[in-house]
Write a protein that holds these residues in place. Structure first.
Motif, short mmCIF file in Angstrom:
data_model
loop_
_atom_site.label_atom_id
_atom_site.label_comp_id
_atom_site.label_asym_id
_atom_site.label_seq_id
_atom_site.Cartn_x
_atom_site.Cartn_y
_atom_site.Cartn_z
N ALA A 161 -28.62 -9.04 -30.30
CA ALA A 161 -29.51 -8.33 -29.38
C ALA A 161 -30.63 -9.25 -28.87
CB ALA A 161 -30.10 -7.10 -30.06
N ASN A 162 -31.26 -9.99 -29.76
CA ASN A 162 -32.30 -10.93 -29.33
C ASN A 162 -31.72 -12.09 -28.52
OD1 ASN A 162 -34.81 -9.89 -30.01
ND2 ASN A 162 -34.65 -10.56 -32.14
N SER A 163 -30.49 -12.47 -28.80
CA SER A 163 -29.87 -13.53 -27.99
C SER A 163 -29.71 -13.08 -26.54
CB SER A 163 -28.50 -13.89 -28.59
OG SER A 163 -28.64 -14.38 -29.91
N VAL A 164 -29.35 -11.81 -26.36
CA VAL A 164 -29.23 -11.28 -24.99
C VAL A 164 -30.60 -11.21 -24.33
CG1 VAL A 164 -28.58 -9.24 -23.64
CG2 VAL A 164 -27.14 -10.00 -25.54
N LEU A 165 -31.62 -10.81 -25.09
CA LEU A 165 -32.97 -10.73 -24.52
C LEU A 165 -33.46 -12.11 -24.11
CD1 LEU A 165 -34.70 -8.14 -26.88
CD2 LEU A 165 -33.79 -7.76 -24.58
N ARG A 166 -33.19 -13.11 -24.93
CA ARG A 166 -33.61 -14.47 -24.57
C ARG A 166 -32.85 -14.96 -23.33
NH1 ARG A 166 -33.43 -15.28 -30.28
NH2 ARG A 166 -31.30 -16.09 -30.06
N ALA A 167 -31.59 -14.58 -23.21
CA ALA A 167 -30.79 -15.05 -22.07
C ALA A 167 -31.30 -14.49 -20.75
CB ALA A 167 -29.33 -14.68 -22.28
N ILE A 168 -31.86 -13.28 -20.78
CA ILE A 168 -32.35 -12.68 -19.53
C ILE A 168 -33.85 -12.84 -19.36
CG2 ILE A 168 -30.45 -11.03 -19.45
CD1 ILE A 168 -32.26 -8.91 -20.59
N GLY A 169 -34.47 -13.62 -20.25
CA GLY A 169 -35.88 -13.94 -20.10
C GLY A 169 -36.85 -12.92 -20.64
N LEU A 170 -36.42 -12.04 -21.54
CA LEU A 170 -37.30 -11.03 -22.12
C LEU A 170 -37.74 -11.46 -23.51
CD1 LEU A 170 -35.50 -7.72 -21.06
CD2 LEU A 170 -37.50 -8.80 -20.00
N PRO A 171 -38.90 -11.00 -23.96
CA PRO A 171 -39.38 -11.41 -25.30
C PRO A 171 -38.51 -10.81 -26.40
CG PRO A 171 -40.82 -9.73 -24.35
CD PRO A 171 -39.88 -10.14 -23.26
N GLN A 172 -38.45 -11.52 -27.52
CA GLN A 172 -37.69 -11.04 -28.66
C GLN A 172 -38.39 -9.85 -29.31
OE1 GLN A 172 -36.11 -14.07 -31.35
NE2 GLN A 172 -36.85 -15.66 -29.96
N GLN A 173 -37.60 -9.02 -29.98
CA GLN A 173 -38.10 -7.83 -30.64
C GLN A 173 -37.79 -7.88 -32.13
OE1 GLN A 173 -39.94 -5.67 -28.86
NE2 GLN A 173 -39.54 -6.89 -27.02
N GLN A 174 -38.56 -7.12 -32.90
CA GLN A 174 -38.36 -7.05 -34.34
C GLN A 174 -37.31 -6.02 -34.75
OE1 GLN A 174 -39.77 -9.15 -36.67
NE2 GLN A 174 -40.41 -10.22 -34.81
N PHE A 175 -37.05 -5.04 -33.89
CA PHE A 175 -36.01 -4.04 -34.11
C PHE A 175 -36.18 -3.35 -35.46
CE2 PHE A 175 -33.74 -6.86 -31.01
CZ PHE A 175 -33.78 -5.95 -29.96
N LEU A 176 -35.24 -3.55 -36.38
CA LEU A 176 -35.25 -2.83 -37.65
C LEU A 176 -36.36 -3.25 -38.59
CD1 LEU A 176 -31.39 -2.79 -38.35
CD2 LEU A 176 -32.80 -0.89 -37.56
N GLU A 177 -37.07 -4.32 -38.27
CA GLU A 177 -38.19 -4.75 -39.10
C GLU A 177 -39.53 -4.33 -38.52
OE1 GLU A 177 -37.98 -8.87 -39.96
OE2 GLU A 177 -35.98 -8.76 -40.87
#
Length: 320
Positions: A161-177
Motif C-alpha cells: 500500500a505504501n509502495s503505491v502511495l510513493r509511486a503516485i507521489g503521496l505521503p506514506q501512512q502508518q495504517f495498522l500502526e
C-alpha cells in the motif's frame, strides 16, 4: 366349441390379501410412527450433536458468568457481581465504542457496495462469470489468511500500500500502526472479504425480479434511474433487511481480523468486544467475567435482530 366350454366353471377370483409390512418393520407400529422414527433415526444423531455443541456450552457459560473462576482453582459463586462490574469497566466501554464505530462503517458500506456491484454484474457483459467468481473468492477464503495477508500489504515499512502511495507521489501512512487509521483499515479489509456475500445475495434477488415489470416501466417512459428507484429498489427491500441483520451480527462478532493484524492495538484502538472477551477469559483467566461480557453481547445482538425483524414486518417487508 360352445358345447365344449359350456360345462366348465369359471374359476373364482383369488381373495385379496393385505399388503404385508416391509421386512424389518415391527408389525405393531402404525405407518406414520414408523416413518417418523425412521426419519429421526437418520437426522437424530446429527441433531443431537448440533444441539449438544450449542446448547450445552451456552448453559455452561451462563453458569460460569455467575462465578469467579480462573480455570484452575475451585469456582466461587458470586451471583450477578460480574454483570455489575461490567457497568463500571472503562475498558469495556472503549471496546463497545470501537465495535460500534466499526459497525457504523462496515454495515452501510457492505450493503451499498454489494448492491452496486450486483447491479453491475447483473447485466449481460463479457466474462461476467469470471467477474462474479473473483468477487466471491475473498468471502470463502479464511479470515485468518486474509488478516495475515493484509498485515503485509499495509505494513508501514515494506507494504504494497505504501509502495503505491510513493509511486503516485503521496505521503506514506502508518495504517495498522496508527491509532486513528487502524480501525478504518480493518474495516477496509473486512469489506474486501465480506462484500462478496452481499453481492451474491443481491444478484439472486435481482434475477428474481420479473422482467415484464421492468419492461413495462421502460415502455411507460422511465429511464434507468427511475426503474431502479421505483421498481428494483423496492423489490430488494427484504434482501436489504436480511443483509443488514447478517452484516450487523458479523460486525459485532469481529475477532479474527483483529487477532491476526493488530491484537487490539495500537494502544487498544482496535480492541472490539469479542477480542475483549478473549483477553479477559484466555489471557487474564477471568472466565466468569469474560462469560458475562459474552452474554451481554448476546443480549444486545438478540435485541437488534428482533428489532429489525419487527420493523420489517410492520413495514410489510417480507424478509422473514
Amino acid at each position: 366349441m360352445s358345447l365344449l366350454f359350456a360345462g366348465r366353471r369359471t374359476p373364482a377370483p383369488a381373495p385379496a390379501h393385505r399388503a404385508s409390512p416391509p421386512a424389518g418393520r415391527a408389525r405393531w407400529l402404525p405407518p406414520w410412527l414408523h416413518r417418523t422414527l425412521t426419519g429421526w433415526g437418520f437426522a437424530g444423531p446429527a441433531t443431537a450433536l448440533i444441539v449438544g455443541l450449542s446448547i450445552f456450552p451456552a448453559v455452561w457459560a451462563f453458569l460460569i458468568s455467575l462465578q469467579k473462576w480462573n480455570g484452575i482453582a475451585p469456582a466461587k459463586p458470586i451471583g450477578w457481581l460480574n454483570y455489575e462490574l461490567m457497568a463500571q469497566d472503562p475498558d469495556l466501554f472503549a471496546a463497545v465504542r470501537h465495535t460500534l464505530v466499526f459497525t457504523a462503517l462496515f454495515v452501510p458500506s457492505s450493503i451499498f457496495l454489494g448492491m452496486l456491484i450486483a447491479v453491475a454484474l447483473n447485466r449481460p457483459i463479457r466474462l461476467v462469470g469470471f467477474y462474479r467468481t473473483c468477487i466471491f473468492i475473498p468471502f470463502v477464503a479464511s479470515a485468518a489468511a486474509t488478516g495475515i495477508l493484509a498485515s503485509f500489504v499495509f505494513n508501514p515499512q515494506y507494504g504494497a500500500a505504501n509502495s503505491v502511495l510513493r509511486a503516485i507521489g503521496l505521503p506514506q501512512q502508518q495504517f495498522l500502526e496508527s491509532q486513528s487509521q487502524a480501525l478504518a483499515v480493518i474495516c477496509l479489509i473486512a469489506l474486501w472479504g465480506q462484500v462478496g456475500f452481499t453481492v451474491v445475495v443481491y444478484l439472486a434477488a435481482l434475477q428474481d425480479i420479473p422482467k415484464d415489470v421492468v419492461e413495462a416501466a421502460r415502455m411507460d417512459g422511465a429511464n434507468r434511474w427511475q426503474v431502479f428507484r421505483n421498481v428494483t429498489l423496492p423489490a430488494l427491500g427484504p434482501v436489504t433487511v436480511f443483509t443488514s441483520i447478517w452484516q450487523t451480527i458479523t460486525a459485532l462478532q469481529l475477532f479474527d481480523l483483529v487477532f491476526t493484524t493488530t491484537r487490539g492495538g495500537p494502544l487498544g484502538a482496535t480492541q472490539t468486544i469479542v477480542y475483549y472477551v478473549y483477553t479477559q477469559a484466555f489471557k487474564l483467566t477471568k472466565f466468569g467475567y469474560g462469560s458475562a461480557v459474552a452474554y451481554g453481547l448476546f443480549a444486545v445482538t438478540m435485541l437488534i435482530t428482533v428489532g429489525m425483524i419487527l420493523y420489517s414486518r410492520r413495514s410489510k417487508i417480507e424478509a422473514f
